[in-house]
Design a protein around this motif. Structure first.
Motif, PDB file in Angstrom:
ATOM      1  N   VAL A   1      15.888 -29.903  12.024  1.00  0.00           N
ATOM      2  CA  VAL A   1      16.737 -31.068  11.786  1.00  0.00           C
ATOM      3  C   VAL A   1      16.087 -32.341  12.321  1.00  0.00           C
ATOM      4  CG1 VAL A   1      18.955 -32.133  12.328  1.00  0.00           C
ATOM      5  CG2 VAL A   1      18.867 -29.710  11.734  1.00  0.00           C
ATOM      6  N   THR A   2      15.530 -32.268  13.534  1.00  0.00           N
ATOM      7  CA  THR A   2      14.913 -33.448  14.138  1.00  0.00           C
ATOM      8  C   THR A   2      13.776 -33.981  13.279  1.00  0.00           C
ATOM      9  OG1 THR A   2      15.511 -32.755  16.377  1.00  0.00           O
ATOM     10  CG2 THR A   2      13.686 -34.313  16.166  1.00  0.00           C
TER      11      THR A   2
ATOM     12  N   TYR B   1      19.131 -24.081  10.360  1.00  0.00           N
ATOM     13  CA  TYR B   1      18.059 -24.969  10.798  1.00  0.00           C
ATOM     14  C   TYR B   1      18.249 -25.353  12.258  1.00  0.00           C
ATOM     15  CZ  TYR B   1      17.594 -25.241   5.763  1.00  0.00           C
ATOM     16  OH  TYR B   1      17.452 -24.912   4.438  1.00  0.00           O
ATOM     17  N   GLN B   2      17.197 -25.179  13.040  1.00  0.00           N
ATOM     18  CA  GLN B   2      17.251 -25.563  14.443  1.00  0.00           C
ATOM     19  C   GLN B   2      17.178 -27.082  14.578  1.00  0.00           C
ATOM     20  OE1 GLN B   2      15.094 -23.258  17.478  1.00  0.00           O
ATOM     21  NE2 GLN B   2      14.179 -22.097  15.790  1.00  0.00           N
ATOM     22  N   GLU B   3      17.695 -27.552  15.697  1.00  0.00           N
ATOM     23  CA  GLU B   3      17.590 -28.975  16.034  1.00  0.00           C
ATOM     24  C   GLU B   3      17.027 -29.059  17.445  1.00  0.00           C
ATOM     25  OE1 GLU B   3      20.205 -33.100  16.406  1.00  0.00           O
ATOM     26  OE2 GLU B   3      21.188 -31.209  15.914  1.00  0.00           O
TER      27      GLU B   3
ATOM     28  N   GLU C   1      23.709 -31.553   7.561  1.00  0.00           N
ATOM     29  CA  GLU C   1      24.948 -31.274   6.846  1.00  0.00           C
ATOM     30  C   GLU C   1      24.930 -29.879   6.217  1.00  0.00           C
ATOM     31  OE1 GLU C   1      23.524 -34.261   6.923  1.00  0.00           O
ATOM     32  OE2 GLU C   1      25.155 -35.316   7.916  1.00  0.00           O
ATOM     33  N   GLN C   2      23.726 -29.360   5.899  1.00  0.00           N
ATOM     34  CA  GLN C   2      23.670 -27.975   5.420  1.00  0.00           C
ATOM     35  C   GLN C   2      24.127 -27.013   6.511  1.00  0.00           C
ATOM     36  OE1 GLN C   2      20.505 -26.412   2.991  1.00  0.00           O
ATOM     37  NE2 GLN C   2      19.729 -28.456   2.507  1.00  0.00           N
ATOM     38  N   ASN C   3      23.759 -27.294   7.741  1.00  0.00           N
ATOM     39  CA  ASN C   3      24.252 -26.476   8.853  1.00  0.00           C
ATOM     40  C   ASN C   3      25.775 -26.526   8.937  1.00  0.00           C
ATOM     41  OD1 ASN C   3      21.813 -25.452   9.759  1.00  0.00           O
ATOM     42  ND2 ASN C   3      21.520 -27.001  11.346  1.00  0.00           N
ATOM     43  N   GLN C   4      26.347 -27.707   8.694  1.00  0.00           N
ATOM     44  CA  GLN C   4      27.804 -27.838   8.728  1.00  0.00           C
ATOM     45  C   GLN C   4      28.456 -27.042   7.598  1.00  0.00           C
ATOM     46  OE1 GLN C   4      28.523 -32.068   8.656  1.00  0.00           O
ATOM     47  NE2 GLN C   4      27.654 -32.402  10.683  1.00  0.00           N
TER      48      GLN C   4
END
Length: 277
Positions: A237-238, A79-81, A65-68
């Motif tokens: 993220v993962t 942040y990568q996922e 959600e920080q990425n959003q």
């Protein structure tokens, strides 16, 4: 279909309200002025990338959600996922496998944010025996396995209190993330039948310090409690969404039964024959 991106200020305000914080509370915690925070929330000021991340951290917003939030403010995700199979996550995969293997002969599972089974050790078979093959097919969801009438719930000896504990954990996760997929999962779980009513409040029995999982295996009654481990300070993220749940015997009889079961080579065996004494 057109996706409407809501302003970052509106999203930040919703996260603040979800955390039950006033503007003053958050401004003190994040060390910014209340006036500036008010301007950000109303769209009168555009927050910097660093400000979005600072507010996200103090609001305990999950990395996804920080990425959003960053995207809503016009910035690239921080942040990568990556998939767990990514070479860059090799050390994390090795750590997970070490935890799972080291926990034998007791069950342990790895789940993602949506409670999908990512990995498990061999002893987990003692919990999943008898579940419908459709529930075990990838991606298996451990909540469906636990609460669906074709899963392991018919073998659970305290279905009301165990179901209440699982649903409470899922509710807290929904409140923490506001994820619509988790919300839908909670509604699905609530719709499953239960052999006994959920307790209105957990009143521990004499000597109890946790809600156990009491489950039948063959002619034996096994009792477990569990702990949940996550990665510390993840920047992916993962990894931030992985959880390792390890089950421990709640009494010596269960521990002895599991040790005999594993020693007899029953890992993965699809039967419920009594374990030799």
């Amino acid at each position: 279909m057109t996706t409407i991106q809501r302003p970052v200020g509106e999203l930040l305000r919703q996260w603040r309200e979800r955390r039950r914080l006033s503007q003053l509370d958050l401004s003190i915690s994040a060390e910014i002025s209340t006036r500036h925070l008010s301007f950000v929330e109303t769209g009168r000021a555009t927050p910097s990338r660093a400000m979005v991340l600072r507010l996200g951290e103090h609001l305990e917003v999950p990395l996804r959600e920080q990425n959003q939030l960053l995207l809503a403010a016009g910035y690239a995700p921080a942040y990568q996922e990556r998939k767990l199979a990514d070479p860059d996550l090799g050390a994390a995969r090795a750590a997970v496998r070490q935890v799972l293997a080291g926990h034998e002969p007791y069950p342990a599972v790895v789940v993602d944010r949506y409670w999908n089974l990512v990995d498990a050790n061999g002893s987990t078979a003692i919990l999943t025996e008898g579940a419908a093959p459709a529930l075990l097919a990838e991606p298996a969801n451990v909540l469906r396995l636990a609460l669906h009438p074709d899963g392991i719930s018919p073998r659970v000896l305290n279905p009301g209190e165990w179901r209440a504990d699982l649903l409470a954990r899922l509710r807290r996760q929904v409140e923490s993330t506001a994820d619509p997929e988790l919300t839908a999962l909670l509604e699905e779980m609530r719709a499953y039948p239960c052999a006994e009513p959920e307790p209105e409040g957990q009143i521990p029995g004499r000597g109890e310090i946790f809600v156990p999982l009491r489950i039948r295996h063959g002619d034996a009654e096994l009792s477990f409690f569990s702990t949940v481990a996550t990665f510390g300070a993840p920047l992916d993220v993962t990894l931030s969404e992985l959880a390792i749940e390890s089950f421990y015997p709640a009494d010596e009889a269960t521990g002895a039964y599991l040790r005999r079961w594993v020693a007899a080579g029953r890992i993965g065996a699809e039967h419920t024959e009594p374990v030799p004494t």
